[in-house]
Design an enzyme around this catalytic site. Structure first.
Site, PDB file in Angstrom:
ATOM      1  CB  CYS A  45      48.284 -14.876  42.689  1.00  0.00           C
ATOM      2  SG  CYS A  45      46.535 -14.916  42.292  1.00  0.00           S
ATOM      3  CB  THR A  46      52.551 -13.931  45.689  1.00  0.00           C
ATOM      4  OG1 THR A  46      52.051 -12.707  45.136  1.00  0.00           O
ATOM      5  CG2 THR A  46      54.040 -13.813  45.919  1.00  0.00           C
TER       6      THR A  46
END
Length: 152
Positions: free
Chosen positions: A46-47
């Protein structure tokens, strides 16, 4: 099952990482929307995905397009995540009722309690024109979003 291309996008009103209410209807007639659901802040994939969008923000946040990223994290978690990662686009909290927007789009994983990686390109009239849904561990390619936007 994710909603189909060609259908009207489900409306939502979610708080962003600064506590402001953001509605899909706010962009009707004005901007196309890239609506990106992701599992959790502070996780590796996600990051990486959100950082790539940050690094290419003018391509996704401009006069014609608005990027909206949605997770089931709280607004407080999203505020810290946004600040830590220098994310300037809205991070929307689908925290309560838990996963309601993700469920409406058909991308909520009931067993894990979070959204899977679903992205929807919604035109200015509020119609879904493109979508992709990936498993939790599979990153998406933002170039695919751009190709979809180019067709609008």
């Amino acid at each position: 099952m994710a909603i189909e291309v060609g259908t009207k996008a489900p409306e939502f009103a979610l708080k962003d990482n600064h506590g402001r209410t953001v509605r899909l209807a706010d962009f009707r007639g004005a901007k196309n929307v890239v609506l990106l659901f992701y599992p959790f802040a502070f996780t590796g994939v996600c990051t990486g995905e959100l950082g790539e969008l940050r690094d290419n923000a003018p391509r996704f946040v401009n006069d014609d397009t608005q990027l909206l990223a949605v997770s089931t994290d709280s607004i407080h978690t999203l505020r810290v995540f946004g600040e830590q990662e220098s994310l300037e686009y809205p991070l929307l909290s689908d925290f309560w009722p838990h996963g309601e927007a993700a469920r409406a789009y058909g991308v909520f994983d009931e067993d894990k309690g979070c959204a899977v990686r679903g992205t929807f390109v919604i035109d200015k009239e509020g119609v879904v024109r493109w979508r992709v849904v990936n498993a939790l561990s599979d990153a998406r390619d933002p170039d695919d979003y751009l190709k979809a936007l180019d067709t609008l």
